[in-house]
Scaffold this active site. Structure first.
Site, PDB file in Angstrom:
ATOM      1  N   HIS A  23      -0.129 -22.751  26.517  1.00  0.00           N
ATOM      2  CA  HIS A  23       1.249 -23.023  26.940  1.00  0.00           C
ATOM      3  C   HIS A  23       1.649 -24.474  26.674  1.00  0.00           C
ATOM      4  O   HIS A  23       2.842 -24.821  26.737  1.00  0.00           O
ATOM      5  CB  HIS A  23       1.409 -22.705  28.431  1.00  0.00           C
ATOM      6  CG  HIS A  23       2.765 -22.195  28.803  1.00  0.00           C
ATOM      7  ND1 HIS A  23       3.900 -22.463  28.059  1.00  0.00           N
ATOM      8  CD2 HIS A  23       3.186 -21.435  29.849  1.00  0.00           C
ATOM      9  CE1 HIS A  23       4.940 -21.891  28.621  1.00  0.00           C
ATOM     10  NE2 HIS A  23       4.548 -21.260  29.708  1.00  0.00           N
ATOM     11  N   THR A  60      -9.101  -9.854  18.264  1.00  0.00           N
ATOM     12  CA  THR A  60     -10.291  -9.245  18.838  1.00  0.00           C
ATOM     13  C   THR A  60      -9.953  -7.832  19.308  1.00  0.00           C
ATOM     14  O   THR A  60      -8.860  -7.595  19.840  1.00  0.00           O
ATOM     15  CB  THR A  60     -10.845 -10.080  20.020  1.00  0.00           C
ATOM     16  OG1 THR A  60     -12.000  -9.434  20.572  1.00  0.00           O
ATOM     17  CG2 THR A  60      -9.813 -10.259  21.116  1.00  0.00           C
TER      18      THR A  60
END
Length: 405
Positions: free
Chosen positions: A376, A324
């Site tokens: 994560h 993006t």
């Protein structure tokens, strides 16, 4: 003989849709393959076209109604134009002739004013509310003087007539405008909220010296455009650099499915594109097999389709990684949100000249901050940082991409 007009067959990922706009009303003549209705889904707007020359006999699903896949939305009369349509055409011709005669005589032409806003279609009422235009100010060109969405858009595009300044202004007046969310906006909101609640999202940052790429573009952009018919932009460098980095760090190209990790052996990179309806992410397929020109042409084609509202569901399905570019709007730094079920997204930002220490000397260099948001649960910090450093090195030394270093 009347035939049924049905909603398109929706993909499995789309449960239903909403009738956004009827471009034709019962009795109006239509041509084969002419768009008669728009259906808005969670992802795209689908067009329904006339199956043949004829007229709309009746509308079963009105604007704002929810429709299912392959559900009947109208009845269609194939062949001759109905009497109502013929009468309307004659009346329209008479109005044109009357207006022309009055103009020749020096009189102002008569303009049929629209009906009150409460008598208009839901999509038209929404357009009037969003633009703040009064229904009485718009000349309706639809049947019976009704306003169409095109009438509202055309009225808004007209230059405003000069008006006298008000004698007094109410002090402390605060105006609010309430409009319903579109299906696409609601779906985007749901996905973004789900991404923040269902992932262990973390963002790591780095910065890249854009001078080498900018010099390469300046040197070869004219020859590149002449040879390939495409403008050499920054995005192709980022797509190719990201593809190479994904090869080195497969976890960044993976996704989580329940208790399983799915490692993708292909590279489908989504490029976030801003449209009038909201943020959409069309996908470039197999970017490891694409050259720079194919990437640039692919992005340009998607941008045009997004601008015209022509993106299909197949254009935005899948994707293993997303890029993006908030820098196009002036963003200096941001933390992009994951495009689930993907586990990482790269954020580009504005290029800004900054003083940097180079070999003990201060130089002014065009720098860009990079942001990598990642899940994560799957990607460790070491892998995330290594991935971002790999992109930085590939961009600062473009020859590495060509020489596969």
């Amino acid at each position: 003989m009347a035939t049924e007009i049905k909603a398109p067959v929706f993909p499995e990922s789309v449960a239903d849709g909403t009738i956004a706009t009827w471009h034709k009303q019962p009795g109006e003549a239509v041509s084969r393959d002419e768009v008669i209705c728009d259906i808005e889904t969670d992802k795209v707007v689908l067009e329904v076209v006339a199956p043949a020359d004829g007229t709309i006999a009746s509308i079963i699903k009105n604007e704002g109604d929810t429709v299912l896949s392959n559900e009947v939305i109208a009845q269609f009369e194939e062949g001759a134009v109905s009497g109502a349509a013929q009468t309307q055409a004659v009346q329209s011709e008479e109005k044109v002739e009357q207006a022309a005669a009055q103009t020749e005589a020096g009189a102002a032409p008569v303009v049929e004013r629209s009906q009150p806003v409460q008598d208009q279609a839901p999509a038209v009422r929404k357009a009037l509310t969003e633009t703040g235009i009064a229904a009485s100010d718009v000349a309706g060109t639809g049947r019976g003087g009704r306003i169409t969405k095109e009438d509202v858009a055309n009225h808004q595009a007209k230059p405003a007539a000069p008006v006298a300044a008000p004698l007094s202004v109410a002090v402390g007046e605060r105006i609010e405008k309430r409009v319903p969310m579109t299906r696409l906006r609601k779906r985007v909101a749901e996905r973004l909220l789900a991404a923040t609640q269902s992932t262990a999202m973390l963002t790591t940052f780095n910065e890249v010296n854009m001078k080498p790429i900018m010099e390469m573009r300046a040197q070869y952009k004219d020859a590149f455009e002449k040879r390939h018919g495409a403008r050499l932009g920054f995005m192709s460098f980022f797509v190719k650099a990201a593809t190479e980095a994904l090869k080195r760090y497969p976890a960044v190209n993976a996704s989580i499915d329940g208790d399983d990790i799915v490692y993708h052996g292909y590279y489908d990179i989504g490029v976030a594109v801003s449209s009038d309806r909201g943020l959409v992410v069309p996908v470039l397929r197999d970017t490891d097999r694409m050259n720079y020109a194919e990437v640039e042409n692919g992005i340009r084609a998607y941008a045009a389709k997004a601008r015209d509202g022509k993106l299909g569901i197949e254009d935005m399905t899948g994707g293993t990684f997303t890029i993006t570019n908030g820098g196009t709007f002036g963003s200096l730094l941001s933390t992009p949100i994951l495009n689930t079920p993907q586990t990482a997204i790269l954020g580009m930002h504005k290029i800004q000249d900054r003083p940097m220490a180079v070999n003990g000397q201060v130089e002014i260099l065009p720098m860009m901050y990079l942001a990598l948001s990642y899940d994560h649960r799957l990607i460790d910090g070491k892998e995330a940082v290594g991935f971002l450093v790999a992109i930085k090195e590939l961009l600062e030394e473009p020859a590495r991409l060509i020489l596969d270093l």
